[in-house]
Design a protein around this motif. Sequence first.
Motif, short mmCIF file in Angstrom:
data_model
loop_
_atom_site.label_atom_id
_atom_site.label_comp_id
_atom_site.label_asym_id
_atom_site.label_seq_id
_atom_site.Cartn_x
_atom_site.Cartn_y
_atom_site.Cartn_z
N LEU A 172 -9.75 3.33 5.00
CA LEU A 172 -9.28 2.21 4.68
C LEU A 172 -9.89 0.72 6.09
O LEU A 172 -11.00 1.61 6.86
CB LEU A 172 -7.72 2.25 5.51
N LYS A 173 -9.54 -0.08 5.99
CA LYS A 173 -10.00 -1.03 6.80
C LYS A 173 -9.17 -2.66 6.92
O LYS A 173 -7.59 -2.66 6.65
CB LYS A 173 -11.35 -1.53 5.64
N ILE A 174 -9.50 -2.24 8.11
CA ILE A 174 -8.42 -3.69 8.78
C ILE A 174 -8.10 -5.12 8.48
O ILE A 174 -9.33 -5.71 7.83
CB ILE A 174 -8.56 -3.87 10.28
N SER A 175 -7.16 -5.26 7.84
CA SER A 175 -6.88 -6.85 7.46
C SER A 175 -6.78 -8.04 8.63
O SER A 175 -7.74 -8.75 8.64
CB SER A 175 -5.77 -6.86 6.47
N HIS A 176 -5.70 -7.48 9.34
CA HIS A 176 -5.55 -7.76 10.69
C HIS A 176 -4.76 -7.29 11.25
O HIS A 176 -4.05 -6.73 11.03
CB HIS A 176 -4.47 -9.17 9.99
N THR A 177 -4.57 -7.98 12.40
CA THR A 177 -3.66 -7.75 13.55
C THR A 177 -2.75 -8.40 14.11
O THR A 177 -3.42 -10.05 14.05
CB THR A 177 -3.95 -6.69 14.81
N GLU A 178 -1.62 -8.21 14.21
CA GLU A 178 -0.62 -9.29 15.28
C GLU A 178 -0.38 -8.80 16.27
O GLU A 178 0.25 -7.05 16.31
CB GLU A 178 0.59 -9.05 14.28
N ALA A 212 -5.75 -3.77 4.40
CA ALA A 212 -5.91 -4.02 3.35
C ALA A 212 -5.10 -3.68 2.02
O ALA A 212 -4.97 -2.15 1.85
CB ALA A 212 -6.99 -5.04 2.39
N PRO A 213 -4.16 -4.48 1.23
CA PRO A 213 -3.34 -5.11 1.14
C PRO A 213 -2.26 -5.08 2.03
O PRO A 213 -0.80 -4.97 1.29
CB PRO A 213 -3.08 -5.71 -0.29
N VAL A 214 -2.51 -5.82 2.71
CA VAL A 214 -1.51 -6.60 3.70
C VAL A 214 -0.41 -5.48 3.86
O VAL A 214 0.80 -5.29 3.43
CB VAL A 214 -0.61 -7.92 3.40
#
Length: 246
Positions: A172-178, A212-214
């Motif tokens: 898996l790949k990181i989409s983003h972090t909050e 991804a996807p979120v």
Amino acid sequence: MACEKAYVQVAGDLREQILRGHYVPGQRLPCEQELCAQYSLSRVTIRHALRLLTEQGLIERFVKRGTFVRASSPRKLVIRDGDFCASLLEQAPLVERRLRSCRTIAPTAQISALLRLGPDEKCMMFERVDVLGDEPLGFDRAWAPAKLCNRMDESLLLRLDFLFAWLRKLRLKISHTEQTIEAIEAGPVEAQILATAPKAALLKTREVVFTAPVKPVLVVDSFYRGDRLALNCKILKEGMRVSLSH
């Protein structure tokens, strides 16, 4: 003295002597040769111990002059741009991560919502402490969907680059972090884990990691000692780079 991690024991003994005032700020410590004789250990081990004390901000070393107790308070390690792993590897490579607990649980409603879990879906919760010598710097408490934790073991959890290593295993790949950041006072649990006074200043972050996807895959609450760690973030806004430090 046991050979395994003997340098940690030496550093702990010298640190205790410094904190008790046996060695005062500005005072020169015994030379490496004297410490080798005192502890019946090799010069390599003694140098490792002195390096650890340097990373803890308790001593300063000068070529041809020797090793001295720092005249000021221990320096803070700087967490740059929220990257705890890279910052520690750069400034304190002797830091050690220890696992406090790891178990499968029924998540709270809040964690379930953050991870978007189904009604009966469980998660893995684990707690880890980052220690420099015998001094805790910070700890984290994390939750991940149980269905993604089949390939998670203790050796993986203890890695400073755990997140990236774990996601690589899952392909898996990181989409983003909050991330949210707040200053808090240490409660009884935090004070006990971090060996600090109740109500001592702590820096708390909560990070939700999305792939991804979120899709949220991890929630991490981290607690850092305010007297040993500082946060430095750079924010790019309208072409201007702003530095924020805590």
